[in-house]
Design a protein around this motif. Structure first.
Motif, short mmCIF file in Angstrom:
data_model
loop_
_atom_site.label_atom_id
_atom_site.label_comp_id
_atom_site.label_asym_id
_atom_site.label_seq_id
_atom_site.Cartn_x
_atom_site.Cartn_y
_atom_site.Cartn_z
N LEU A 159 0.83 -1.20 0.00
CA LEU A 159 0.00 0.00 0.00
C LEU A 159 0.87 1.25 0.00
N MET A 160 1.91 1.26 0.83
CA MET A 160 2.82 2.41 0.87
C MET A 160 3.41 2.69 -0.49
N LYS A 161 3.84 1.65 -1.19
CA LYS A 161 4.45 1.85 -2.51
C LYS A 161 3.43 2.36 -3.53
N SER A 162 2.20 1.88 -3.43
CA SER A 162 1.15 2.39 -4.32
C SER A 162 0.89 3.87 -4.05
N LEU A 163 0.81 4.22 -2.78
CA LEU A 163 0.60 5.63 -2.42
C LEU A 163 1.75 6.49 -2.92
N ALA A 164 2.97 6.03 -2.69
CA ALA A 164 4.14 6.81 -3.11
C ALA A 164 4.16 7.02 -4.61
N THR A 165 3.76 6.00 -5.36
CA THR A 165 3.74 6.10 -6.81
C THR A 165 2.67 7.08 -7.28
N GLU A 166 1.47 6.94 -6.74
CA GLU A 166 0.36 7.79 -7.19
C GLU A 166 0.51 9.24 -6.75
N LEU A 167 1.06 9.46 -5.58
CA LEU A 167 1.05 10.80 -5.00
C LEU A 167 2.31 11.61 -5.28
N SER A 168 3.32 10.99 -5.86
CA SER A 168 4.51 11.76 -6.25
C SER A 168 4.14 12.70 -7.39
N PRO A 169 4.74 13.89 -7.43
CA PRO A 169 5.77 14.41 -6.54
C PRO A 169 5.22 15.21 -5.36
N ASP A 170 3.91 15.21 -5.16
CA ASP A 170 3.33 16.13 -4.17
C ASP A 170 3.43 15.65 -2.74
N ILE A 171 3.31 14.34 -2.51
CA ILE A 171 3.36 13.78 -1.15
C ILE A 171 4.38 12.65 -1.13
N ARG A 172 5.30 12.73 -0.20
CA ARG A 172 6.24 11.62 0.00
C ARG A 172 5.60 10.61 0.94
N VAL A 173 5.75 9.31 0.61
CA VAL A 173 5.19 8.24 1.44
C VAL A 173 6.26 7.18 1.65
N ASN A 174 6.55 6.89 2.91
CA ASN A 174 7.56 5.90 3.26
C ASN A 174 7.05 5.02 4.40
N ALA A 175 7.86 4.05 4.77
CA ALA A 175 7.48 3.15 5.87
C ALA A 175 8.70 2.85 6.72
N VAL A 176 8.44 2.54 7.97
CA VAL A 176 9.47 2.05 8.89
C VAL A 176 9.09 0.62 9.28
N ALA A 177 10.07 -0.28 9.22
CA ALA A 177 9.83 -1.69 9.54
C ALA A 177 10.66 -2.08 10.76
N PRO A 178 10.07 -2.00 11.95
CA PRO A 178 10.80 -2.40 13.15
C PRO A 178 11.05 -3.90 13.19
N GLY A 179 12.17 -4.26 13.81
CA GLY A 179 12.42 -5.64 14.18
C GLY A 179 12.02 -5.84 15.63
N PRO A 180 12.74 -6.67 16.38
CA PRO A 180 12.37 -6.90 17.78
C PRO A 180 12.62 -5.67 18.64
N ILE A 181 11.56 -5.14 19.22
CA ILE A 181 11.60 -3.89 19.98
C ILE A 181 11.09 -4.15 21.40
N GLU A 182 11.76 -3.58 22.37
CA GLU A 182 11.29 -3.67 23.76
C GLU A 182 9.87 -3.08 23.85
N GLY A 183 8.99 -3.80 24.50
CA GLY A 183 7.62 -3.30 24.64
C GLY A 183 6.64 -4.43 24.87
N GLU A 184 5.37 -4.08 24.81
CA GLU A 184 4.32 -5.02 25.20
C GLU A 184 4.18 -6.20 24.24
N MET A 185 4.64 -6.06 23.00
CA MET A 185 4.46 -7.16 22.04
C MET A 185 5.39 -8.33 22.33
N ILE A 186 6.46 -8.10 23.12
CA ILE A 186 7.39 -9.17 23.48
C ILE A 186 7.44 -9.26 25.00
N PRO A 187 7.05 -10.39 25.59
CA PRO A 187 7.12 -10.52 27.05
C PRO A 187 8.54 -10.25 27.56
#
Length: 238
Positions: A159-187
């Motif tokens: 979805l991010m890539k579709s948005l980035a393609t359609e909305l360029s050059p007016d809106i930049r669209v990117n994503a962040v992909a976390p790996g293992p992060i301290e927090g509630e998702m990992i006991p």
């Protein structure tokens, strides 16, 4: 006057860290179904909203408009579920993760297009290392890959890539992909075991994800769109 940013899923964990990080440069409106567990940081407001409900999302953007022109959307709202073998994932659970994680991303991003076109702003969507690998745990196997979570996060990348393609050059669209992060998702009792499998020898922090989001939203990333920024300690070298 500071520009305006919306951070969905901002009441806790990674979303909360993102809101705090952005508050130095933006007037931040946190959107979440959960009430914040702590006092709001200076420069932040809160709006109760279900990202899967278009009517509530429209109200969210109307509330943000009262603060000024929208410059940034950070979509962090997501849920997970227990690891199960694919053959035993209930359809209801599959639909819930796809609805919240993927459809919710679509509903919020769609609503952001018109206001962001006016400011030539940007979007940052939160996905996951799991959306690239097809398994959520570093020791995943027959016990289960969280296929529904992985599929939802892979959809966010597309979805991010579709948005980035359609909305360029007016809106930049990117994503962040976390790996293992301290927090509630990992006991917490599993942190040492998981850290031992991370090339950098530890779990990441929510603040490090917030820094990555801040970078992608900043002028320093002005020539970056359609990109997935991996923040995973080397667990996926892509």
């Amino acid at each position: 006057m500071k520009p305006v940013a919306i951070v969905t899923g901002g009441a806790r964990n990674i979303g909360w860290a993102i809101a705090r990080r952005l508050a130095a440069d933006y007037r931040v409106l946190i959107a979440d179904l959960s009430e914040p567990q702590q006092p709001l940081p200076d420069g932040c407001g809160y709006f109760h909203a279900d990202v899967c409900d278009p009517q509530q999302v429209r109200k969210l953007f109307a509330e943000a408009e009262k603060l000024g022109p929208l410059q940034l959307l950070v979509h962090s709202a997501a849920v997970t579920a227990p690891a199960r073998p694919i053959a035993s994932i209930p359809l209801e659970e599959w639909r819930r993760l796809i609805d919240i994680n993927l459809t919710g991303s679509f509903v919020v991003a769609q609503a952001a297009i018109t206001p962001l076109l006016k400011t030539k702003g940007s979007m940052v969507l939160l996905t996951s290392r799991a959306g690239k690998t097809g398994f959520a745990a570093l020791n995943a196997g027959k016990a289960g890959t969280k296929a529904h979570y992985c599929a939802s996060k892979a959809g966010v990348i597309s979805l991010m890539k579709s948005l980035a393609t359609e909305l360029s050059p007016d809106i930049r669209v990117n994503a962040v992909a976390p790996g293992p992060i301290e927090g509630e998702m990992i006991p917490r009792d599993r942190w040492p075991e998981i850290a031992a499998r991370v090339p950098l020898g530890r779990l990441g922090t929510a603040a490090e994800i917030a820094d990555a989001v801040h970078f992608l939203a900043s002028p320093a990333a002005s020539f970056i769109t359609g990109h997935v920024l991996d923040v995973n300690g080397g667990t996926l070298m892509d």
